[in-house]
Design a protein around this motif. Structure first.
Motif, PDB file in Angstrom:
ATOM      1  N   MET A  36       0.833  -1.183   0.000  1.00 51.55           N
ATOM      2  CA  MET A  36       0.000   0.000   0.000  1.00 51.55           C
ATOM      3  C   MET A  36       0.879   1.248   0.000  1.00 51.55           C
ATOM      4  SD  MET A  36      -3.071  -0.876   2.549  1.00 51.55           S
ATOM      5  CE  MET A  36      -4.063  -2.326   2.333  1.00 51.55           C
ATOM      6  N   SER A  37       0.314   2.335  -0.523  1.00 54.98           N
ATOM      7  CA  SER A  37       1.102   3.561  -0.581  1.00 54.98           C
ATOM      8  C   SER A  37       0.195   4.764  -0.647  1.00 54.98           C
ATOM      9  CB  SER A  37       2.023   3.549  -1.808  1.00 54.98           C
ATOM     10  OG  SER A  37       1.260   3.521  -2.988  1.00 54.98           O
ATOM     11  N   ARG A  38       0.720   5.877  -0.185  1.00 59.46           N
ATOM     12  CA  ARG A  38       0.020   7.137  -0.389  1.00 59.46           C
ATOM     13  C   ARG A  38       0.309   7.599  -1.801  1.00 59.46           C
ATOM     14  NH1 ARG A  38       1.886  12.789   2.059  1.00 59.46           N
ATOM     15  NH2 ARG A  38       3.195  12.589   0.256  1.00 59.46           N
ATOM     16  N   VAL A  39      -0.682   8.153  -2.466  1.00 62.42           N
ATOM     17  CA  VAL A  39      -0.475   8.694  -3.801  1.00 62.42           C
ATOM     18  C   VAL A  39      -0.806  10.170  -3.770  1.00 62.42           C
ATOM     19  CG1 VAL A  39      -0.867   6.553  -5.064  1.00 62.42           C
ATOM     20  CG2 VAL A  39      -2.796   7.950  -4.449  1.00 62.42           C
ATOM     21  N   PRO A  40      -0.120  11.006  -4.552  1.00 63.24           N
ATOM     22  CA  PRO A  40      -0.368  12.454  -4.504  1.00 63.24           C
ATOM     23  C   PRO A  40      -1.800  12.779  -4.864  1.00 63.24           C
ATOM     24  CG  PRO A  40       1.642  11.931  -5.723  1.00 63.24           C
ATOM     25  CD  PRO A  40       0.936  10.641  -5.501  1.00 63.24           C
ATOM     26  N   GLU A  41      -2.434  13.679  -4.088  1.00 64.06           N
ATOM     27  CA  GLU A  41      -3.835  14.002  -4.337  1.00 64.06           C
ATOM     28  C   GLU A  41      -4.033  14.711  -5.664  1.00 64.06           C
ATOM     29  OE1 GLU A  41      -5.398  17.090  -4.347  1.00 64.06           O
ATOM     30  OE2 GLU A  41      -3.683  18.329  -3.851  1.00 64.06           O
ATOM     31  N   THR A  42      -2.950  15.259  -6.237  1.00 66.14           N
ATOM     32  CA  THR A  42      -3.063  15.952  -7.509  1.00 66.14           C
ATOM     33  C   THR A  42      -3.045  14.994  -8.697  1.00 66.14           C
ATOM     34  OG1 THR A  42      -0.664  16.263  -7.455  1.00 66.14           O
ATOM     35  CG2 THR A  42      -2.027  18.074  -6.639  1.00 66.14           C
ATOM     36  N   SER A  43      -2.725  13.730  -8.446  1.00 60.52           N
ATOM     37  CA  SER A  43      -2.625  12.758  -9.519  1.00 60.52           C
ATOM     38  C   SER A  43      -4.006  12.387 -10.047  1.00 60.52           C
ATOM     39  CB  SER A  43      -1.911  11.502  -9.013  1.00 60.52           C
ATOM     40  OG  SER A  43      -2.138  10.414  -9.869  1.00 60.52           O
ATOM     41  N   ARG A  44      -4.153  12.441 -11.367  1.00 61.95           N
ATOM     42  CA  ARG A  44      -5.423  12.059 -11.975  1.00 61.95           C
ATOM     43  C   ARG A  44      -5.731  10.597 -11.683  1.00 61.95           C
ATOM     44  NH1 ARG A  44      -7.002  12.401 -18.433  1.00 61.95           N
ATOM     45  NH2 ARG A  44      -9.071  11.442 -18.240  1.00 61.95           N
ATOM     46  N   LYS A  45      -4.704   9.773 -11.714  1.00 66.37           N
ATOM     47  CA  LYS A  45      -4.892   8.354 -11.440  1.00 66.37           C
ATOM     48  C   LYS A  45      -5.386   8.143 -10.023  1.00 66.37           C
ATOM     49  CE  LYS A  45      -2.476   3.907 -11.541  1.00 66.37           C
ATOM     50  NZ  LYS A  45      -1.174   3.234 -11.795  1.00 66.37           N
ATOM     51  N   SER A  46      -4.846   8.896  -9.066  1.00 69.96           N
ATOM     52  CA  SER A  46      -5.272   8.735  -7.681  1.00 69.96           C
ATOM     53  C   SER A  46      -6.714   9.174  -7.490  1.00 69.96           C
ATOM     54  CB  SER A  46      -4.351   9.518  -6.744  1.00 69.96           C
ATOM     55  OG  SER A  46      -4.563  10.907  -6.866  1.00 69.96           O
ATOM     56  N   THR A  47      -7.110  10.241  -8.182  1.00 68.42           N
ATOM     57  CA  THR A  47      -8.494  10.709  -8.085  1.00 68.42           C
ATOM     58  C   THR A  47      -9.452   9.658  -8.610  1.00 68.42           C
ATOM     59  OG1 THR A  47      -7.816  13.018  -8.306  1.00 68.42           O
ATOM     60  CG2 THR A  47     -10.113  12.502  -8.803  1.00 68.42           C
ATOM     61  N   GLU A  48      -9.099   9.032  -9.711  1.00 70.40           N
ATOM     62  CA  GLU A  48      -9.953   7.993 -10.280  1.00 70.40           C
ATOM     63  C   GLU A  48     -10.035   6.790  -9.350  1.00 70.40           C
ATOM     64  OE1 GLU A  48      -8.129   7.257 -14.045  1.00 70.40           O
ATOM     65  OE2 GLU A  48      -9.050   9.013 -15.012  1.00 70.40           O
ATOM     66  N   ALA A  49      -8.900   6.434  -8.721  1.00 69.80           N
ATOM     67  CA  ALA A  49      -8.901   5.311  -7.779  1.00 69.80           C
ATOM     68  C   ALA A  49      -9.752   5.638  -6.552  1.00 69.80           C
ATOM     69  CB  ALA A  49      -7.461   4.986  -7.360  1.00 69.80           C
ATOM     70  N   ALA A  50      -9.636   6.880  -6.069  1.00 76.33           N
ATOM     71  CA  ALA A  50     -10.423   7.294  -4.912  1.00 76.33           C
ATOM     72  C   ALA A  50     -11.911   7.306  -5.239  1.00 76.33           C
ATOM     73  CB  ALA A  50      -9.968   8.670  -4.447  1.00 76.33           C
ATOM     74  N   LEU A  51     -12.261   7.816  -6.400  1.00 77.09           N
ATOM     75  CA  LEU A  51     -13.657   7.842  -6.823  1.00 77.09           C
ATOM     76  C   LEU A  51     -14.221   6.430  -6.904  1.00 77.09           C
ATOM     77  CD1 LEU A  51     -16.177   9.280  -7.938  1.00 77.09           C
ATOM     78  CD2 LEU A  51     -15.120   9.159 -10.209  1.00 77.09           C
ATOM     79  N   PHE A  81     -18.332  11.302  -0.453  1.00 80.73           N
ATOM     80  CA  PHE A  81     -17.844  11.999  -1.639  1.00 80.73           C
ATOM     81  C   PHE A  81     -16.892  13.132  -1.255  1.00 80.73           C
ATOM     82  CE2 PHE A  81     -18.163  14.392  -5.647  1.00 80.73           C
ATOM     83  CZ  PHE A  81     -18.124  13.363  -6.567  1.00 80.73           C
ATOM     84  N   LEU A  82     -16.994  13.628  -0.023  1.00 79.43           N
ATOM     85  CA  LEU A  82     -16.115  14.702   0.431  1.00 79.43           C
ATOM     86  C   LEU A  82     -14.667  14.241   0.542  1.00 79.43           C
ATOM     87  CD1 LEU A  82     -18.330  16.337   3.203  1.00 79.43           C
ATOM     88  CD2 LEU A  82     -18.402  16.643   0.732  1.00 79.43           C
ATOM     89  N   ALA A  83     -14.445  12.937   0.544  1.00 73.49           N
ATOM     90  CA  ALA A  83     -13.071  12.420   0.544  1.00 73.49           C
ATOM     91  C   ALA A  83     -12.312  12.851  -0.705  1.00 73.49           C
ATOM     92  CB  ALA A  83     -13.090  10.896   0.640  1.00 73.49           C
ATOM     93  N   LEU A  84     -13.046  13.240  -1.740  1.00 70.12           N
ATOM     94  CA  LEU A  84     -12.428  13.618  -3.013  1.00 70.12           C
ATOM     95  C   LEU A  84     -12.101  15.105  -3.084  1.00 70.12           C
ATOM     96  CD1 LEU A  84     -14.821  11.546  -5.313  1.00 70.12           C
ATOM     97  CD2 LEU A  84     -12.684  10.816  -4.249  1.00 70.12           C
ATOM     98  N   ASN A  85     -12.342  15.846  -1.998  1.00 74.58           N
ATOM     99  CA  ASN A  85     -12.052  17.276  -1.991  1.00 74.58           C
ATOM    100  C   ASN A  85     -10.583  17.551  -2.315  1.00 74.58           C
ATOM    101  OD1 ASN A  85     -14.666  17.778  -1.228  1.00 74.58           O
ATOM    102  ND2 ASN A  85     -14.169  18.708   0.743  1.00 74.58           N
ATOM    103  N   ALA A  86     -10.329  18.641  -3.013  1.00 72.59           N
ATOM    104  CA  ALA A  86      -8.968  19.093  -3.238  1.00 72.59           C
ATOM    105  C   ALA A  86      -8.332  19.397  -1.885  1.00 72.59           C
ATOM    106  CB  ALA A  86      -8.962  20.338  -4.116  1.00 72.59           C
ATOM    107  N   GLY A  87      -7.070  19.070  -1.734  1.00 74.37           N
ATOM    108  CA  GLY A  87      -6.380  19.309  -0.471  1.00 74.37           C
ATOM    109  C   GLY A  87      -6.297  18.082   0.394  1.00 74.37           C
ATOM    110  N   ASN A  88      -7.136  17.076   0.141  1.00 76.68           N
ATOM    111  CA  ASN A  88      -7.031  15.825   0.876  1.00 76.68           C
ATOM    112  C   ASN A  88      -5.867  15.006   0.336  1.00 76.68           C
ATOM    113  OD1 ASN A  88      -9.315  16.590   2.216  1.00 76.68           O
ATOM    114  ND2 ASN A  88     -10.664  15.090   1.258  1.00 76.68           N
TER     115      ASN A  88
END
Length: 333
Positions: A1-16, A29-36
């Protein structure tokens, strides 16, 4: 497991994907806020958090299948420990709280969330007479409400935001970790209802999708011009309710309000008496730090059928320092 940068498009898609597939928290859905910041597991599980001092302030629980949550929490704790950080969580549901308590966390109720079951909802009856009158008054003023695309009304929305912030004053504190936002890579999943007077945008409410066993919509970010007039927000929300009901949505969630609904019946065995006294002090202090009372009044006027406790979690032991960091990150104080 790893932390991924919140700015990464791939990470946003994985989080979604994790929120859509696994989340049962209506505010997930608030987990997807910018800054998290995002901790993504090998199986696509998600932990969302922000850093504050020596703490990782986690939002919600582990968004993953039930049989993986314990392992993901264990890995996230190791990740935090390797970086000399302590975990403090906020807005955990009861099932999350039980998982965290079993892992050695201390749990205290911090507030409650409020929800309306749309198939049962009606504005008829004496209970809602004042609400109907406010909505009618807004309609008589010429208010027009319609669902719009943010991209087509960005300037109007931003003008409302600017005026709202000016009216609140320079000391205004938005709980940005616990409320939504407009724009960004997941905007297409949100819905925006705009109120206009003579073609001028005067107020809006943004709704975020809610997944899981009580799927529907989360009444999220709302703003209005100071001179918008009474009943405007109620009229916008009533229009959204009509729309969601026609679409056969099940729930409209009004989300979390801190320091409300605190009750001994919701206590966990691991609770901290010191933290409990501090939270009750904040609840009694009222709106001087956070407008919990006005938020609660707005939510209760819609007659929520479901009120659920939400919790703070402290790794190891609770401390007022940990509570302070949570409230500072969420801008509750």
């Amino acid at each position: 497991m790893s932390r991924v940068p919140e700015t990464s498009r791939k990470s946003t898609e994985a989080a979604l994907a994790a929120v859509q597939r696994y989340a049962d928290n209506p505010s997930a859905f608030l987990a997807l806020n910018a800054g998290n910041e995002l901790f993504v597991g090998d199986g696509g599980e998600l932990v969302a958090y922000r850093e504050a001092g020596r703490f990782f302030i986690q939002f919600g629980g582990v968004f993953g299948p039930a049989n993986r949550q314990e392992a993901v929490l264990r890995e996230f704790r190791k990740y935090a420990r390797d970086r000399r950080r302590t975990i403090a969580g906020i807005q955990l549901q009861r099932s999350d709280a039980e998982l965290y308590e079993a892992a050695g966390f201390v749990l205290n109720q911090v507030g409650s969330s409020y929800s309306v079951h749309l198939p049962e909802f009606t504005l008829r009856g004496s209970r809602f007479m004042k609400l109907r009158n406010k909505i009618s008054r807004a309609a008589r003023s010429g208010l027009e409400v319609r669902e719009v695309a943010f991209a087509d009304h960005r300037a109007g929305v931003e003008a409302i935001d600017a005026a709202w912030l000016r009216a609140k004053g320079r000391h205004v504190k938005e709980i940005e970790f616990l409320v939504g936002e407009i724009g960004g890579p997941v905007q297409r999943y949100r819905r925006l209802f705009l109120g206009q007077l003579d073609g001028r945008p005067v107020a809006y409410i943004s709704y975020s999708p809610a997944y899981g066993s009580r799927s529907g919509w989360l009444h999220d970010l709302s703003r209005r011009l100071p001179d918008a007039g009474p009943g405007v927000m109620e009229a916008i929300n009533a229009t959204a309710i009509q729309t969601f009901s026609r679409e056969r949505a099940e729930w409209l969630h009004f989300g979390f309000t801190p320091f409300t609904g605190l009750d001994a019946s919701h206590d966990m065995a691991s609770r901290s008496a010191l933290t409990e006294r501090f939270l009750r002090f904040l609840a009694e202090k009222g709106d001087s730090d956070y407008p919990a009372g006005s938020q609660l009044a707005y939510k209760e006027k819609w007659g929520p059928q479901l009120v659920l406790p939400e919790y703070l979690a402290f790794e190891g032991s609770a401390s007022l320092r940990a509570v302070w960091h949570i409230l500072r990150v969420t801008k509750s104080m």
